[in-house]
Motif scaffolding. Structure first.
Motif, mmCIF file in Angstrom:
data_model
loop_
_atom_site.group_PDB
_atom_site.id
_atom_site.type_symbol
_atom_site.label_atom_id
_atom_site.label_comp_id
_atom_site.label_asym_id
_atom_site.label_seq_id
_atom_site.Cartn_x
_atom_site.Cartn_y
_atom_site.Cartn_z
ATOM 1 N N UNK A 83 0.820 -1.208 0.085
ATOM 2 C CA UNK A 83 0.007 0.033 -0.140
ATOM 3 C C UNK A 83 0.898 1.257 0.056
ATOM 4 N N UNK A 84 2.003 1.060 0.654
ATOM 5 C CA UNK A 84 3.031 2.380 0.468
ATOM 6 C C UNK A 84 3.393 2.723 -0.711
ATOM 7 N N UNK A 85 3.651 1.765 -1.823
ATOM 8 C CA UNK A 85 4.149 1.655 -2.911
ATOM 9 C C UNK A 85 3.123 2.186 -4.064
ATOM 10 N N UNK A 86 1.851 2.206 -3.532
ATOM 11 C CA UNK A 86 0.976 2.299 -4.560
ATOM 12 C C UNK A 86 0.495 3.979 -4.754
ATOM 13 N N UNK A 87 0.156 4.161 -6.293
ATOM 14 C CA UNK A 87 -0.003 5.536 -6.516
ATOM 15 C C UNK A 87 -1.600 5.853 -6.214
ATOM 16 N N UNK A 88 -1.864 7.056 -6.327
ATOM 17 C CA UNK A 88 -3.390 7.428 -5.898
ATOM 18 C C UNK A 88 -4.330 6.857 -6.903
ATOM 19 N N UNK A 89 -3.703 6.415 -8.218
ATOM 20 C CA UNK A 89 -4.895 6.097 -9.237
ATOM 21 C C UNK A 89 -5.201 4.651 -8.854
ATOM 22 N N UNK A 133 -3.097 -19.046 13.438
ATOM 23 C CA UNK A 133 -2.216 -18.236 12.909
ATOM 24 C C UNK A 133 -2.302 -17.687 11.633
ATOM 25 N N UNK A 134 -2.466 -18.168 10.637
ATOM 26 C CA UNK A 134 -2.406 -17.697 9.194
ATOM 27 C C UNK A 134 -3.840 -16.732 9.099
ATOM 28 N N UNK A 135 -4.979 -17.264 9.855
ATOM 29 C CA UNK A 135 -6.159 -16.387 9.747
ATOM 30 C C UNK A 135 -6.032 -15.041 10.601
ATOM 31 N N UNK A 136 -4.948 -15.202 11.527
ATOM 32 C CA UNK A 136 -4.947 -14.103 12.441
ATOM 33 C C UNK A 136 -4.033 -13.161 11.568
ATOM 34 N N UNK A 137 -2.899 -13.748 10.641
ATOM 35 C CA UNK A 137 -2.351 -12.714 9.626
ATOM 36 C C UNK A 137 -3.121 -12.146 8.655
ATOM 37 N N UNK A 138 -4.189 -12.800 8.121
ATOM 38 C CA UNK A 138 -4.931 -12.310 7.050
ATOM 39 C C UNK A 138 -5.888 -11.162 7.591
ATOM 40 N N UNK A 139 -6.269 -11.286 9.108
ATOM 41 C CA UNK A 139 -7.228 -10.419 9.451
ATOM 42 C C UNK A 139 -6.375 -9.275 9.839
ATOM 43 N N UNK A 140 -4.876 -9.096 10.076
ATOM 44 C CA UNK A 140 -4.124 -8.059 10.084
ATOM 45 C C UNK A 140 -3.865 -7.430 9.283
ATOM 46 N N UNK A 141 -3.886 -8.262 7.865
ATOM 47 C CA UNK A 141 -3.630 -7.359 6.761
ATOM 48 C C UNK A 141 -5.047 -6.650 6.315
ATOM 49 N N UNK A 152 -5.531 2.295 5.491
ATOM 50 C CA UNK A 152 -4.147 2.999 4.814
ATOM 51 C C UNK A 152 -4.684 4.024 3.997
ATOM 52 N N UNK A 153 -6.018 4.391 3.790
ATOM 53 C CA UNK A 153 -6.297 5.308 2.996
ATOM 54 C C UNK A 153 -6.302 5.258 1.335
ATOM 55 N N UNK A 154 -6.303 3.864 1.104
ATOM 56 C CA UNK A 154 -6.069 3.485 -0.388
ATOM 57 C C UNK A 154 -7.227 2.734 -0.885
#
Length: 245
Positions: free
Chosen positions: A76-82, A99-107, A114-116
């Motif tokens: 998300x930090x690398x994406x442009x506004x468009x 654990x894997x599901x917890x990580x997907x929730x964090x994502x 992120x405002x994206x």
């Protein structure tokens, strides 16, 4: 439109790439094989520059932190506004301590803050995953299963088509959750074990149900991996998928 697919050489990502190219889009598949590493950020900014949409399929279930969590943050930090980010997640991931599901929730939480422009698409487990689990728990004529376990598994190719549909849709204003995706039927672990044995030309197994031990197993026994509320069902059934393997 220009579409970038993370994890573009994986089981889901490669199908997204094929589908988007079939529809005439300019598609770039990125992964470590192409010199783009979400775990380190190497090559990421250059790869997504100018993209109209990024379909985020990259994942590492065995070690999700560097790719699924930190890699999503780097993306998300690398994406442009468009750019419209279409992110695939898992039905019920926020209701399980696995654990894997917890990580997907964090994502998902990273994306929500992120405002994206982001569309999160949750899907149930793929047919191949449900078959792998049932197959691993079948030893000769005996199949072990977790009491209460069930899957509404889904065809990977159908999910890929829906992800491209979302990528083609108008860019949302911020973060949105799309309708969950699932297959057309619910099968228990025992149902799947029986189908696998019969597909192999063998008698149905003797099924032994095991009690759920620990939070993660209890969540699956309680069927938190099945969709609740609004859900879009589609794709082939498990039996139809199995007939093609």
């Amino acid at each position: 439109m220009r579409i970038v697919v993370t994890g573009g050489s994986g089981a889901l990502g490669s199908l997204v790439v094929d589908e988007a190219r079939t529809r005439g889009h300019d598609v770039t598949a990125i992964s470590r094989r192409t010199g783009v590493d979400l775990a380190t950020g190497d090559g990421l900014t250059e790869a997504v520059r100018g993209a109209d949409a990024v379909v985020h399929c990259a994942s590492n279930p065995r070690k999700p932190g560097p790719v699924d969590v930190d890699g999503t943050r780097r993306l998300v930090e690398a994406l442009g506004p468009q750019t419209h980010l279409v992110h695939v997640s898992i039905v019920g991931c926020d209701a399980s301590p696995f654990g894997y599901y917890v990580a997907k929730t964090k994502a998902e939480e990273i994306l929500a803050n992120a405002g994206v422009a982001t569309t999160v698409v949750r899907a149930t487990q793929f047919h191949a995953f449900a078959a792998m689990i049932a197959g691993a728990l079948t030893k000769g004529p005996v199949a072990l299963t977790l009491r209460g376990l069930a899957f509404q598994s889904v065809e990977t190719a159908w999910v890929a088509r829906r992800l491209v549909d979302h990528a083609e849709a108008p860019r949302p204003d911020g973060f949105v959750r799309a309708t969950d995706l699932a297959g057309p039927e619910v099968l228990t672990g025992a149902d799947i074990a029986v189908r696998l044995r019969r597909h192999a030309g063998r008698k149905a197994p003797h099924v032994l149900g095991l009690p759920a031990v620990g939070g993660a197993m209890r969540s699956f026994a309680q069927r938190t991996n099945l969709p609740g509320g609004d859900v879009e069902t589609g794709g082939c059934t498990f039996d139809e998928w199995l007939a093609t393997t």
